[in-house]
Design an enzyme around this catalytic site. Sequence first.
Site, PDB file in Angstrom:
ATOM      1  N   CYS A 102       0.619  -1.253  -0.102  1.00 47.14           N
ATOM      2  CA  CYS A 102      -0.050   0.048   0.152  1.00 47.14           C
ATOM      3  C   CYS A 102       0.809   1.279   0.147  1.00 47.14           C
ATOM      4  O   CYS A 102       0.449   2.448  -0.288  1.00 47.14           O
ATOM      5  CB  CYS A 102      -0.896   0.046   1.213  1.00 47.14           C
ATOM      6  N   LEU A 103       2.246   1.296   0.461  1.00 49.45           N
ATOM      7  CA  LEU A 103       3.009   2.391   0.494  1.00 49.45           C
ATOM      8  C   LEU A 103       3.988   2.402  -0.429  1.00 49.45           C
ATOM      9  O   LEU A 103       4.693   1.674  -0.678  1.00 49.45           O
ATOM     10  CB  LEU A 103       3.549   2.350   1.869  1.00 49.45           C
TER      11      LEU A 103
END
Lengths: 103, 418
Positions: A102-103
């Site tokens: 997600c990052l």
Amino acid sequence: MNKELSGTTVDVDAEGYLTDPGQWTKEVAVELAKEEGIELNDRHWKVIDFIRKDGAENGTAPNVRRITKIGGVPTKELYELFPGGPAKKAAKVSGYGKPHGCL
Amino acid sequence: MNKVLILGAGTAGTMMANHLRRELSPEECEITILDRDNQHLYQPGLLFLPFGKYRKEDIVKKRDKFIPNGVEFRLAEVDRIDAGNNAVILDGGETLRYDLLVIATGSRIVPSECEGLEGEGWHRNIFDFYTLEGSAALGQFLSTWKGGRLVVHIKEMPIKCPVAPLEFAFLADSFFKERGMRNRVDITYVTPLSGAFTKPVASEMLGHMLSDRQITVVPDFDVERVDAAEQKVISYDGREVPYDLLVPIPTHMGDLIIARSGLGDELDFVPTDPETLQSKAHPNIFVIGDATNIQASKAGSVAHFESEVLTRNVLHQLNGEALEPIFDGHSNCFIESGGGKGMLIDFNSETEPLPGQFPIPGVGPLPLLRESRLNHWGKLAFRWVYWHLLLKGRPLPFITTTLSLKGKIIPDLKENQT
């Protein structure tokens, strides 16, 4: 950006993953596999066919667990077929984007 | 009168009980919420517990304290959901009928999915920090540890709060520095993904954060087994990472209730429409939070944004109206980076974490995708917000349900990253 694979123009991201799974064809798969140094055989196609079918149903490429559990291909075999990263390479050859965090 | 049943009184279920009671009068709708125990755990606190920043009593409260008047809270173990008959069957055989079911049963770690993890090393020199027991035991261990090789290891995605393992590594670096023993600890971060940061903008902006802290990343690591006797983690392609202290993030799966009910996918997560949050199999079943199979992060902020969408759709469903396909995977989280600093990221399914200011464009006060002391204070203040605003389903000031691009800067990425 786009590029030509076996006579078909496809849209790819910076790492060569197709951005639209709808542009995928079997001929494109052969070319994508060559980029990864893989010559496709029947066992590869069993994996690719599962990813295409499951991906079409769910809108996203299956993860390794799903390929092994539902597709019925053992993890060891996935490593033999797609050495050095089956999750990424199988997704790429099947015309899907890179599995991501997600990052 | 309609009967709404909510399974699970964690973050998502509790928010739904509060939202729905506010929207529906007790005359028109009976609302019941079930859980198997009465301990509500503030899960973000588990990250701080190992470093002595919180005590257990700071992060556990009674669930029923947050359930509003007019909602029945029941303590019971569910045997299974009988979706064909619109009923939930409890252990012991009692049947609860529903008109609409909200599944908020969350996710759990399943260490047994990784060979060797639960053997002789478990809670001896292998500790998870995703449970109260694991996190507290890890704290005990760290308080007397003399140093060695610390390995943080992610088995497979999805996991709760996907940034938590990275935060753990940053906080560990900071913890060992404060104790004057950083030179006696090697920190290695082992992940099945292609790196600790996988989205292009975040990778470019934050790539240095690991090297600055001398944290080694081992990417593309698909674990075959843990050898607890030899103290190493072994991958399918034959790589080995030795450890003295292993902090694994085990496989996450949905609740056993979902498996027993035959409602889950290969990880017991419930197939859910990503935009309406309706179950794909049953129109009168809705799913929220970690229990869904949607691609959004398994995190409290996601459950918060989902709860606002789901409340509208539950009302639509009860009124026989069309559902609104409006959930966008919005997620917003603070990332502790150690040394009293933190970062903030705000993103959804379409838009990766970007730099800028939040929540007010040009003003902030919180900078996005950049380390600052204010973001650290924001994370600490969030515990108050969680107990007092979030669980009660109150709006969070300035924060919109769907992602806003205002205040975000879209940088030019270096071409040709191949």
